[in-house]
Design a protein around this motif. Structure first.
Motif, PDB file in Angstrom:
ATOM      1  N   PRO A 168      -9.924 -60.338  92.727  1.00 33.92           N
ATOM      2  CA  PRO A 168      -9.146 -60.366  91.477  1.00 33.92           C
ATOM      3  C   PRO A 168      -9.918 -59.869  90.258  1.00 33.92           C
ATOM      4  O   PRO A 168      -9.396 -59.909  89.148  1.00 33.92           O
ATOM      5  N   TYR A 169     -11.152 -59.408  90.470  1.00 33.77           N
ATOM      6  CA  TYR A 169     -11.974 -58.944  89.351  1.00 33.77           C
ATOM      7  C   TYR A 169     -12.856 -57.805  89.866  1.00 33.77           C
ATOM      8  O   TYR A 169     -13.206 -57.771  91.056  1.00 33.77           O
ATOM      9  N   PRO A 170     -13.225 -56.858  89.012  1.00 35.87           N
ATOM     10  CA  PRO A 170     -14.099 -55.765  89.469  1.00 35.87           C
ATOM     11  C   PRO A 170     -15.414 -56.301  90.031  1.00 35.87           C
ATOM     12  O   PRO A 170     -16.004 -57.241  89.488  1.00 35.87           O
TER      13      PRO A 170
ATOM     14  N   SER B 150     -15.506 -62.849  82.241  1.00 30.48           N
ATOM     15  CA  SER B 150     -15.157 -63.007  83.654  1.00 30.48           C
ATOM     16  C   SER B 150     -14.489 -64.354  83.907  1.00 30.48           C
ATOM     17  O   SER B 150     -13.598 -64.474  84.757  1.00 30.48           O
ATOM     18  N   VAL B 151     -14.900 -65.383  83.171  1.00 34.87           N
ATOM     19  CA  VAL B 151     -14.261 -66.695  83.297  1.00 34.87           C
ATOM     20  C   VAL B 151     -12.851 -66.638  82.718  1.00 34.87           C
ATOM     21  O   VAL B 151     -11.908 -67.218  83.278  1.00 34.87           O
ATOM     22  N   THR B 152     -12.706 -65.937  81.598  1.00 38.39           N
ATOM     23  CA  THR B 152     -11.369 -65.753  81.021  1.00 38.39           C
ATOM     24  C   THR B 152     -10.448 -65.075  82.023  1.00 38.39           C
ATOM     25  O   THR B 152      -9.280 -65.441  82.164  1.00 38.39           O
ATOM     26  N   ALA B 153     -10.981 -64.067  82.723  1.00 38.92           N
ATOM     27  CA  ALA B 153     -10.175 -63.361  83.729  1.00 38.92           C
ATOM     28  C   ALA B 153      -9.817 -64.275  84.883  1.00 38.92           C
ATOM     29  O   ALA B 153      -8.711 -64.211  85.427  1.00 38.92           O
TER      30      ALA B 153
ATOM     31  N   PHE C  19      -3.629 -57.556  83.274  1.00 35.96           N
ATOM     32  CA  PHE C  19      -4.078 -58.203  84.500  1.00 35.96           C
ATOM     33  C   PHE C  19      -5.109 -57.288  85.145  1.00 35.96           C
ATOM     34  O   PHE C  19      -4.816 -56.132  85.464  1.00 35.96           O
ATOM     35  N   VAL C  20      -6.301 -57.817  85.327  1.00 35.47           N
ATOM     36  CA  VAL C  20      -7.448 -56.956  85.602  1.00 35.47           C
ATOM     37  C   VAL C  20      -7.301 -56.174  86.897  1.00 35.47           C
ATOM     38  O   VAL C  20      -7.666 -55.000  86.969  1.00 35.47           O
ATOM     39  N   TYR C  21      -6.741 -56.788  87.934  1.00 34.22           N
ATOM     40  CA  TYR C  21      -6.619 -56.087  89.214  1.00 34.22           C
ATOM     41  C   TYR C  21      -5.497 -55.053  89.207  1.00 34.22           C
ATOM     42  O   TYR C  21      -5.399 -54.237  90.120  1.00 34.22           O
TER      43      TYR C  21
ATOM     44  N   LEU D 171      -6.433 -62.063  82.943  1.00 36.40           N
ATOM     45  CA  LEU D 171      -6.397 -60.985  81.962  1.00 36.40           C
ATOM     46  C   LEU D 171      -7.796 -60.590  81.506  1.00 36.40           C
ATOM     47  O   LEU D 171      -8.707 -61.412  81.461  1.00 36.40           O
ATOM     48  N   THR D 172      -7.927 -59.327  81.134  1.00 40.20           N
ATOM     49  CA  THR D 172      -9.168 -58.836  80.551  1.00 40.20           C
ATOM     50  C   THR D 172      -8.830 -57.657  79.643  1.00 40.20           C
ATOM     51  O   THR D 172      -7.829 -56.968  79.872  1.00 40.20           O
TER      52      THR D 172
END
Length: 1202
Positions: free
Chosen positions: A851-853, A426-429, A475-477, A434-435
């Motif tokens: 920006p993240y799930p 999650s910090v990387t994202a 890009f996670v979103y 990116l994830t």
């Protein structure tokens, strides 16, 4: 350079790669042009395989291939030029793969090299050559070095003399050492996918014969035994006088071997799935695939100009990424970066490709970035730091990473990825956006579990139990339709607390340099350092570059954040030698304009001692470049030492004061063999010795240093070059002493120590470094919704820093909403999609994206009605939590059309089809393969289903349904079924029909797909086929499932259709009007659009009973949905590892553990007898049940301690 300075002499040549060829365009929808960047590209197998899976004209391709080994690119260009010249694929095979050549192939090689040399006089000449429209050079340096190698190949014409004889002797010596090893060689097993057990002993036989004879004995029906040494495999930049080929290289590893055993429809080798399959069948499979690759490349190249362009650049991957980033940001072709370590050549891009007036504009942003297996050597964070700014932000854009994970070291649970990201994903994202798609969705259509099974079944030797993990980063979103509508706001800086950011960065810093710390104090249980590698792959340069990403991506008090980070660094008591690198950290932060201490800013000439290096300078910059000239004879002992002892140690420069006990070390150094020249004006340049390792020139070591280090007591200061002390370099202390010092000289020694404002041959480097930044903004498209605020913190369960919650504030401005809010309407929140929540009051609603799930189950609201403010705080959705993308297959709609986000695209017509009339040919391989669709945990849950058991889980039930369809349609459970009805008997019955045309091999993904058509039965169209549907339903294989599973199928169908479409979506596409996919999840309403209905049904209509449905069916590809092996235990690995680590009575081993309680239930030694883990002898348990229950948590820690 972003990497430490590795001693790379004797680094082997890896000409074939260690993974089977993959499909680079697997995430691109049809017609989307491919703009690919291939880092550490190796040979062209991935490009050739990608082209073979598409039809000429389907899309355009522009690939940029980067490799720091010139021999790799020289060989690649040679191969592709031979294909363009329509040379026989059998001859091209000989030249590319065999260590020894016959007369005919040797003559062709020399002739082709001479031809290439004629066109390689300069970039213009090459561009105008017959090859220049397809094969292009990104730098003039690239053309120069590959031409030099072609010249060496051509000069090898007589194949005799002392050089050839010596190389052949050394080749045989290497071969003898390899083929004398006991046991099977398992390197080719993963290439066969589910048929891995059938490769051995064939793979071992081929491997031994290849190394013993120097050629693939069964690959070609040759008339004469090859007797000439292949010069393309005899020369490399790092092993000029040795046989350079990597021991273990095997041509088979590039190819997909499953078709040799599976029994393919229309092939004469049907039914060949037997352990005694002759080698000729395997050889024919490989030869045919290579021939198909050559034909496909030739066909694409002969279409319209620009159909396929392959660019080449000899450069270190991270340096090239930074050069492209700087070019895209400023337009400058000069990067201020050296081409690679051991080179004094500045990386300057070709103006004709990258300049403002370029005739053949080369891409600087890409929708495909493949980093091969570089993360094993360079570290994943370095890849993300340098490559992520080049990735386009479209939902189909993907960054690929490949890694070797250890079953024993990494397991197959949730610690493998954090051990590479060095923090929670999650910090990387948050930092990169990116994830891995499989991380957030918990499913993958790419299969690698067969490698794990192969290791367990075939018995991989200790220390070689590795499996490949290919991750797709997006890009996670971008997989959330709702978030895509808010994409501009989600690209804004994320608000974070400076202290929380500092502590998170410090957590990464500790893990990044964990090898420098005592093992018991490491922050995360990592398994770092593969055989032959140094333990650390990061320098302080990496941390400074990561800090720049953090500064650009977040909105915070940066000065407070970086100063707190530095305080934590200097106060860290767990560090053994890390404080020696503190000045280097400060130096790299200053170089990037991130932080400069006050004392550096106020250096003045009055403080400089007259004898110091700054005696004649009018002003002193905060940091300066030191060049240490190391006499060649001082490193000869290292050059001549046994490579098996030397490995690839890290070199470092040190500033040392023996009188005042000052010591600072710097691993961010650049080394080159050559001569330093200093002009009267003080300008410096380096003339590189082209002979490199074979020459006699001195070694020049350059590094940035805080200027103050050279101004205090300069008479007693010493600059020295040494090897970094690690576990692997301790054996060298017998040669170089305890400090591993290679050479030292006084700061005032002008013969060996030189100080400059700029690094020689790279003027303006500091200005370029500080100019690099990410394109972010603080402006919001919807000012009433404030930027995202992230709460960071330490998760004691994960033992990592993570993103705890995300928060957004909505300033309600709409008068209707304000009145409702003032009236006291109840406010509630629902989860609309993985990254989007909906705020409701009365019938009014507002979507808020993140920006993240996120997981709506833990949402908190803060409402200030009079001020019209609503604040939403929500926890992130972890990989083991609810919410988010869990077990979903998103298809998002973009201006260019729908995009399948995590189910990869396939071309069904290019896939070999199984002969389903002969299931005996594949049943023993594919039945267990399809069974791997379930993780160990899912299998446990499945065992509890039933009237007395647990409630079925929709995601598992969906997998069960797919499992059943694939088994029965392929004949693996008796009579073959081809028609399936999906529906809930209690809710109207069958509402979807699936027709299976056949089962095909998805070779690049090492799995199978069901070639199928789907008929969604809806109220509008059912009247056209009602009568034949009633008749067909009586024969269909019923999939009687509950409504939640029917809904899961409806959510899955759009991805299965989109992934294999050969048609284009119409302007009237229902997806466009609806703005969401699927169209509906209700019974008897279609979830998919009608654009593909009736397309490509020629074969479908050959079945008489199906013909009435032809206008209404849509083609789709059904894949198993595998659990990501790096997240969940698969193939019984956890159980097997636990069995291998039985507990023994405490005190029975050598353990001196101070544990006084059970690590699982916390019972103390006074309450019960404790048993110590016999593997690490550090952790105790009160029973085997406690040990097994705690194994998932303890396994990585256990292996780290070992």
């Amino acid at each position: 350079m972003a990497l430490p300075a590795f001693w790379t002499k004797n680094a082997p040549l890896e000409p074939f790669g260690s993974f089977t060829a993959t499909d680079l365009c697997q995430n691109l929808p049809p017609k989307v042009p491919a703009r690919g960047l291939l880092l550490g590209c190796g040979d062209p197998r991935n490009i050739l395989n990608t082209l073979s899976l598409s039809d000429p004209g389907a899309r355009t391709y522009d690939f940029t291939c980067c490799d720091q080994e010139p021999a790799i690119l020289a060989r690649s260009i040679l191969m592709l030029s031979l294909i363009l010249d329509d040379q026989p694929s059998s001859m091209i095979w000989e030249i590319h793969y065999n260590m020894r050549l016959d007369q005919e192939s040797s003559s062709l090689l020399i002739k082709q090299c001479k031809k290439l040399i004629r066109f390689a006089t300069d970039l213009t000449s090459w561009q105008n050559s017959p090859y220049g429209k397809v094969l292009r050079m990104s730098t003039s340096h690239t053309l120069s070095v590959v031409c030099h190698l072609w010249t060496r190949y051509a000069q090898f014409e007589n194949h005799s003399g002392p050089v050839a004889d010596q190389l052949e002797k050394k080749r045989k010596a290497v071969a003898q050492g390899l083929i004398s090893r006991p046991g099977w060689n398992l390197s080719a097993s993963p290439c066969a996918g589910a048929f891995f057990t059938y490769v051995n002993p064939l793979g071992s036989v081929h491997y031994n014969e290849y190394w013993e004879t120097g050629f693939s004995t069964h690959t070609l029906g040759r008339k004469h035994t090859p007797k000439y040494l292949n010069p393309t495999l005899a020369f490399s930049s790092t092993r000029p006088q040795e046989w350079p080929l990597l021991p273990g290289s095997d041509p088979l590893m590039s190819f997909h071997l499953a078709t040799a055993f599976a029994g393919i429809e229309g092939e004469p080798t049907n039914g060949a799935c037997r352990a005694n399959t002759k080698m000729e069948v395997l050889a024919k499979t490989v030869r045919k695939e290579f021939s198909d690759w050559c034909t496909s490349f030739s066909s694409h190249a002969r279409r319209a100009p620009g159909s396929i362009i392959v660019r080449f650049v000899v450069a270190e991957a991270l340096a090239f990424c930074q050069a492209l980033h700087y070019c895209a940001s400023t337009g400058s072709l000069r990067s201020g970066q050296f081409v690679s370590l051991w080179s004094a050549q500045e990386l300057v891009l070709d103006p004709d490709g990258y300049g403002p007036m370029a005739s053949g504009s080369a891409p600087t942003a890409f929708n495909v970035i493949d980093s091969s297996d570089l993360m094993n050597d360079m570290g994943l964070l370095n890849i993300l730091i340098c490559a992520s700014p080049l990735l386009e932000t479209e939902p189909y854009s993907a960054l690929f990473t490949e890694a070797l994970f250890s079953i024993a070291g990494d397991g197959t649970g949730g610690t493998a990825l954090p051990s590479r990201t060095l923090t929670d994903p999650s910090v990387t994202a948050l930092l990169f956006g990116l994830t891995p798609t499989s991380f957030v969705t918990k499913i993958s259509t790419q299969e690698n579990v067969h490698e794990i099974a192969a290791n367990l079944i075939l018995g991989a030797p200790k220390g070689f139990d590795y499996y490949h993990e290919r991750l797709v980063w997006k890009f996670v979103y971008s997989g959330d339709q709702g978030a895509l509508r808010d994409v501009e706001d989600l690209n804004q800086r994320i608000v974070v607390d400076p202290k929380q950011l500092a502590e998170t960065l410090f957590g990464i810093y500790q893990n990044m340099f964990q090898p420098e710390n005592p093992p018991s104090r490491s922050g995360v249980p990592t398994q770092r350092g593969l055989p032959g590698m140094s333990e650390a792959e990061y320098a302080r340069t990496s941390m400074a570059s990561l800090a720049r990403i953090a500064r650009d991506r977040t909105s915070t008090d940066w000065t407070a954040a970086i100063e707190h980070f530095l305080d934590l660094t200097i106060e860290d008591k767990s560090v053994c030698v890390g404080h020696s690198y503190y000045q280097e950290l400060l130096c790299q932060l200053s170089a990037r304009g991130l932080y400069t201490t006050d004392i550096w800013k106020h250096l003045s000439t009055e403080k400089v001692r007259p004898t110091g290096p700054f005696a004649t300078w009018t002003d002193i910059p905060p940091i300066s470049c030191v060049v240490l000239v190391v006499p060649r004879d001082r490193i000869r002992p290292l050059e001549n030492a046994d490579p098996k002892i030397v490995h690839t140690p890290i070199m470092q420069c040190e500033v040392f004061d023996p009188i005042f006990q000052v010591h600072s070390a710097f691993t961010s150094i650049h080394t080159v063999f050559g001569t330093l020249t200093v002009s009267d004006s003080g300008d410096a340049s380096i003339q590189e010795d082209e002979a490199g390792w074979s020459g006699d020139s001195d070694l020049l070591a350059m590094f940035w240093v805080p200027s103050w280090e050279l101004t205090i007591h300069p008479a007693s200061r010493v600059i020295q070059l040494s090897l970094k002390i690690t576990l692997k370099t301790r054996s060298l202390m017998e040669i170089f002493g305890m400090g591993l010092k290679l050479f030292s000289a006084a700061v005032t020694d002008k013969k060996y120590v030189h100080v400059f404002r700029d690094r020689p041959n790279a003027p303006g480097e500091l200005a370029r470094l500080s100019a690099l930044s990410l394109p972010t903004s603080d402006a919001l498209s919807a000012p009433e919704v404030k930027p995202v605020t992230a709460e960071l913190g330490y998760d004691s369960t994960k033992r990592l820093h993570t993103v705890l919650t995300l928060k957004r504030r909505w300033a309600v401005r709409d008068p209707i909403f304000q009145r409702s809010l003032l009236s006291g309407s109840k406010v509630k929140v629902t989860q609309k999609s993985p990254c989007t929540l909906t705020i409701w009051f009365d019938s009014l609603k507002k979507d808020i994206s993140f920006p993240y799930p996120v997981d709506n189950a833990g949402v908190k609201l803060h409402i200030i009605r009079k001020s019209f403010l609503i604040e939403v705080m929500v926890p992130i959705a972890g990989h083991s939590a609810s919410g988010g993308f869990s077990h979903t297959t998103p298809v998002v709609y973009t201006p260019s059309g729908p995009v399948s986000w995590n189910v990869h695209y396939v071309n069904l017509d290019k896939m070999p089809a199984l002969n389903i009339n002969n299931p005996e040919a594949y049943i023993h391989a594919l039945y267990p393969h399809v069974s791997l669709i379930f993780s160990d945990k899912e299998n446990e849950i499945r065992d509890t289903f039933g009237p007395q058991g647990t409630t079925p889980v929709p995601s598992i039930e969906l997998k069960d349904s797919i499992f059943s369809i694939l088994l029965t349609s392929s004949g693996m459970e008796g009579e073959t079924d081809r028609v399936y009805g999906i529906g809930d008997p209690e809710n109207g019955g069958t509402n979807t029909m699936i027709f299976i045309m056949g089962i095909r091999l998805d070779l690049s993904a090492h799995t199978i797909v069901g070639d199928a058509f789907v008929l969604p039965i809806d109220k509008k169209g059912s009247g056209h086929y009602k009568r034949p549907l009633v008749a067909l339903s009586k024969k269909a294989y019923p999939q009687s499932i509950s409504s939640p599973i029917v809904i899961a199928w409806k959510k899955l169908l759009p991805a299965l259709v989109e992934r294999c479409r050969t048609w284009e979506h119409k302007s009237t596409c229902e997806y466009r009007e609806a703005g969401s996919i699927p169209l509906s999840i209700k019974a008897f309403e279609s979830p998919i659009c009608s654009c593909g209905m009736g397309v490509g049904t020629e074969e479908f209509q050959k079945t008489k009973e199906w013909k009435p449905f032809a206008p209404y069916v849509t083609r789709m590809a059904i894949s198993p949905l595998f659990p990501p092996s790096y997240l969940e235990s698969v193939a019984g690995v956890d159980k097997k590892l636990a069995e291998c680590a039985p507990v023994t009575p405490a005190g029975a081993g050598s353990s001196k553990s101070k544990q006084a309680e059970c690590a699982a239930c916390r019972k103390t030694a006074g309450e019960t007898k404790l048993l110590v883990c016999s593997r690490c002898k550090k952790v105790s348990y009160c029973s085997q049940d406690c040990q097994k229950g705690d194994w998932k948590r303890h396994k990585a820690q256990c292996n780290a301690k070992i």
